[in-house]
Design an enzyme around this catalytic site. Structure first.
Site, PDB file in Angstrom:
ATOM      1  N   GLY A   1      -7.111  11.458  -1.815  1.00  0.00           N
ATOM      2  CA  GLY A   1      -8.443  11.279  -1.274  1.00  0.00           C
ATOM      3  C   GLY A   1      -9.461  11.988  -2.150  1.00  0.00           C
TER       4      GLY A   1
ATOM      5  N   ASP B   1      -7.968   7.009  -3.535  1.00  0.00           N
ATOM      6  CA  ASP B   1      -8.961   6.544  -2.573  1.00  0.00           C
ATOM      7  C   ASP B   1     -10.348   6.926  -3.061  1.00  0.00           C
ATOM      8  OD1 ASP B   1     -10.213   5.651  -0.187  1.00  0.00           O
ATOM      9  OD2 ASP B   1     -10.170   7.698   0.575  1.00  0.00           O
TER      10      ASP B   1
ATOM     11  N   TYR C   1     -19.160   8.056  -1.965  1.00  0.00           N
ATOM     12  CA  TYR C   1     -18.723   9.419  -2.299  1.00  0.00           C
ATOM     13  C   TYR C   1     -19.538   9.991  -3.464  1.00  0.00           C
ATOM     14  CZ  TYR C   1     -14.430   8.163   0.295  1.00  0.00           C
ATOM     15  OH  TYR C   1     -13.518   7.736   1.227  1.00  0.00           O
TER      16      TYR C   1
ATOM     17  N   MET D   1       0.846  -1.172   0.000  1.00  0.00           N
ATOM     18  CA  MET D   1       0.000   0.000   0.000  1.00  0.00           C
ATOM     19  C   MET D   1       0.893   1.237   0.000  1.00  0.00           C
ATOM     20  SD  MET D   1      -3.138   1.426   0.378  1.00  0.00           S
ATOM     21  CE  MET D   1      -4.247   0.244   1.031  1.00  0.00           C
TER      22      MET D   1
END
Length: 57
Positions: free
Chosen positions: A7, A32, A37, A1
């Site tokens: 983001g 991300d 969202y 990762m």
């Protein structure tokens, strides 16, 4: 990762795609995102465009 990622939560429509494109251009490999969202279509378009324009080795 990867330790650093982009983001996309609460990113304004019409701006998140440009942010993804810029991040990919800077070498980011962690974007991300989550369905909640509500911006996955715009992110997907930016990712598709980046992949489509990538050189074929």
């Amino acid at each position: 990762m990867p330790m650093l990622g982009l983001g996309t939560w609460n990113a304004p429509p019409g701006e998140v795609g440009a942010a993804v494109t810029a991040a990919l251009g800077l070498g980011y490999c962690h974007i991300d995102s989550a369905a909640i969202y509500g911006n996955e279509a715009e992110i997907g378009e930016a990712l598709f465009a980046a992949i489509r324009s990538a050189p074929v080795w």
